[in-house]
Design an enzyme around this catalytic site. Sequence first.
Site, PDB file in Angstrom:
ATOM      1  N   SER A   1       0.847  -1.190   0.000  1.00 42.61           N
ATOM      2  CA  SER A   1       0.000   0.000   0.000  1.00 42.61           C
ATOM      3  C   SER A   1       0.883   1.240   0.000  1.00 42.61           C
ATOM      4  CB  SER A   1      -0.883   0.012   1.250  1.00 42.61           C
ATOM      5  OG  SER A   1      -1.493   1.280   1.377  1.00 42.61           O
TER       6      SER A   1
ATOM      7  N   HIS B   1      -1.456  -1.070  -4.085  1.00 37.08           N
ATOM      8  CA  HIS B   1      -2.730  -0.649  -3.494  1.00 37.08           C
ATOM      9  C   HIS B   1      -2.657   0.860  -3.245  1.00 37.08           C
ATOM     10  CE1 HIS B   1      -6.346  -1.314  -0.953  1.00 37.08           C
ATOM     11  NE2 HIS B   1      -5.823  -0.421  -0.127  1.00 37.08           N
TER      12      HIS B   1
ATOM     13  N   ASP C   1      -4.617   4.213  -1.732  1.00 38.60           N
ATOM     14  CA  ASP C   1      -5.651   4.648  -0.791  1.00 38.60           C
ATOM     15  C   ASP C   1      -6.029   6.098  -1.007  1.00 38.60           C
ATOM     16  OD1 ASP C   1      -6.070   2.350   0.895  1.00 38.60           O
ATOM     17  OD2 ASP C   1      -4.059   2.686   1.693  1.00 38.60           O
TER      18      ASP C   1
ATOM     19  N   MET D   1      -8.450   9.102   0.238  1.00 36.16           N
ATOM     20  CA  MET D   1      -9.273   9.479   1.408  1.00 36.16           C
ATOM     21  C   MET D   1      -9.694  10.939   1.290  1.00 36.16           C
ATOM     22  SD  MET D   1      -6.927   7.999   4.454  1.00 36.16           S
ATOM     23  CE  MET D   1      -6.010   6.465   4.274  1.00 36.16           C
TER      24      MET D   1
ATOM     25  N   HIS E   1      -8.472   1.973  -3.661  1.00 34.84           N
ATOM     26  CA  HIS E   1      -9.402   1.856  -2.528  1.00 34.84           C
ATOM     27  C   HIS E   1      -9.931   3.255  -2.214  1.00 34.84           C
ATOM     28  CE1 HIS E   1      -9.621   0.868   2.106  1.00 34.84           C
ATOM     29  NE2 HIS E   1     -10.812   1.091   1.594  1.00 34.84           N
TER      30      HIS E   1
ATOM     31  N   MET F   1     -11.833   5.678  -0.118  1.00 30.11           N
ATOM     32  CA  MET F   1     -12.446   5.955   1.193  1.00 30.11           C
ATOM     33  C   MET F   1     -13.020   7.359   1.112  1.00 30.11           C
ATOM     34  SD  MET F   1      -9.444   4.259   3.463  1.00 30.11           S
ATOM     35  CE  MET F   1      -8.303   4.206   2.095  1.00 30.11           C
TER      36      MET F   1
ATOM     37  N   MET G   1     -11.814  -4.843   5.764  1.00 32.61           N
ATOM     38  CA  MET G   1     -10.925  -3.936   6.510  1.00 32.61           C
ATOM     39  C   MET G   1     -10.631  -4.550   7.872  1.00 32.61           C
ATOM     40  SD  MET G   1     -10.155  -1.446   4.552  1.00 32.61           S
ATOM     41  CE  MET G   1      -9.103  -0.692   5.801  1.00 32.61           C
TER      42      MET G   1
ATOM     43  N   PHE H   1      -5.740   5.253   8.408  1.00 34.87           N
ATOM     44  CA  PHE H   1      -4.313   5.384   8.721  1.00 34.87           C
ATOM     45  C   PHE H   1      -3.589   4.055   8.554  1.00 34.87           C
ATOM     46  CE2 PHE H   1      -6.692   8.526  11.061  1.00 34.87           C
ATOM     47  CZ  PHE H   1      -5.968   9.692  10.830  1.00 34.87           C
TER      48      PHE H   1
ATOM     49  N   GLY I   1      -0.322   1.562   9.728  1.00 32.52           N
ATOM     50  CA  GLY I   1       0.414   1.285  10.961  1.00 32.52           C
ATOM     51  C   GLY I   1      -0.429   0.936  12.175  1.00 32.52           C
TER      52      GLY I   1
ATOM     53  N   ASP J   1      -7.050  -5.682   4.407  1.00 31.40           N
ATOM     54  CA  ASP J   1      -6.308  -4.412   4.437  1.00 31.40           C
ATOM     55  C   ASP J   1      -6.236  -3.903   5.870  1.00 31.40           C
ATOM     56  OD1 ASP J   1      -5.212  -1.941   3.874  1.00 31.40           O
ATOM     57  OD2 ASP J   1      -6.907  -1.212   2.698  1.00 31.40           O
ATOM     58  N   GLY J   2      -5.010  -3.825   6.393  1.00 32.89           N
ATOM     59  CA  GLY J   2      -4.807  -3.242   7.710  1.00 32.89           C
ATOM     60  C   GLY J   2      -4.112  -4.194   8.659  1.00 32.89           C
TER      61      GLY J   2
ATOM     62  N   SER K   1       2.845  -0.584   6.144  1.00 36.25           N
ATOM     63  CA  SER K   1       4.027  -0.351   6.982  1.00 36.25           C
ATOM     64  C   SER K   1       4.932  -1.570   7.079  1.00 36.25           C
ATOM     65  CB  SER K   1       3.595   0.130   8.363  1.00 36.25           C
ATOM     66  OG  SER K   1       2.544  -0.648   8.853  1.00 36.25           O
TER      67      SER K   1
HETATM   68  C1  DX5 Z   1      -5.917   2.124   5.858  1.00 27.15           C
HETATM   69  C2  DX5 Z   1      -5.532   1.829   4.430  1.00 27.15           C
HETATM   70  C3  DX5 Z   1      -4.478   0.790   4.258  1.00 27.15           C
HETATM   71  C4  DX5 Z   1      -3.166   1.097   4.896  1.00 27.15           C
HETATM   72  C5  DX5 Z   1      -2.697  -0.182   5.517  1.00 27.15           C
HETATM   73  O1  DX5 Z   1      -7.035   2.946   5.851  1.00 27.15           O
HETATM   74  O2  DX5 Z   1      -6.665   1.412   3.684  1.00 27.15           O
HETATM   75  O3  DX5 Z   1      -4.321   0.400   2.902  1.00 27.15           O
HETATM   76  O4  DX5 Z   1      -2.183   1.577   4.023  1.00 27.15           O
HETATM   77  O5  DX5 Z   1      -1.539   0.076   6.243  1.00 27.15           O
HETATM   78  P1  DX5 Z   1      -0.858  -0.994   7.195  1.00 27.15           P
HETATM   79  O6  DX5 Z   1      -0.500  -2.186   6.366  1.00 27.15           O
HETATM   80  O7  DX5 Z   1       0.320  -0.238   7.707  1.00 27.15           O
HETATM   81  O8  DX5 Z   1      -1.863  -1.349   8.270  1.00 27.15           O
HETATM   82 ZN    ZN Z   2      -6.542   0.504   1.637  1.00 28.87          ZN
END
Ligand code: DX5
Ligand code: ZN
Length: 239
Positions: free
Chosen positions: A16, A41, A43, A45, A75, A77, A149, A155, A157, A184-185, A207
Amino acid sequence: MIWNPFQDPRAMIVPSILSADFSRLAEDCEDVLSAGGDFLHVDVMDGHLVPNISFSAPVFRWLHKVFPDLFLDVHLMIDEPVRYAPDMVRAGASNITFHVEAPEVASDLTSAVREIRKLGCHVGVTLKPGTSVDRLFPVLSEVDLVLVMSVEPGFGGQSFMPDQLEKVKILHPMMKEHQRIEIDGGIDMQTIGSSYASGVDWFVAGSSIFGAKDRHQTIVEMRQKIREWASFRQKRSHE
Ligand code: DX5
Ligand code: ZN
């Protein structure tokens, strides 16, 4: 010709770019791909659907120029995925995944899926941890991808929420041959194995890959974990 991961049944490791170094985005992406990441991936937002603002089409349009053959898994959001999807596809999105909670689509998910599919991309749906998996059922037969999710979106991490694997276990036997489950996450060496056993096909990792000392070794070990957990995974009816 863009390589299409939907045509390959193997597990995919999907870095990501939210965790990339944006001062050298293309180089950092090149590095995670040459380290073994399958595709990227992305993201997007808007600060409304989730409590953070990231970036949008102008940023990944550049990635698409640098990597024209790369599958971009986008993705969204955002509150209005249908409104912005055409711009995303023009910028190079190969797949558009939107949230069932988005106000623009919440009352008619079927129309949203069809509108986005008309753009010529793949379509996915996703849901926040607090949303019941039943919300996906009306459109399950129409989508290519379901994204579960495993953190509150917004976020990178954050810590993995193991209870979200219950959704994966429910969805897994319902998937058709061309469909995939993505997570994801909080995906890392500790969480990838049980996720694979529960039925996940595609593993988004921010991360744990971008932050790794040795990205290649991390991805090799993630694939090793998947192999170790394979015997615990149920077969789908088409397999
Ligand atoms: C969170 C994102 C993820 C994010 C995952 O809202 O959709 O794609 O980058 O990050 P890690 O793998 O660090 O949890
Ligand atoms: Zn994502």
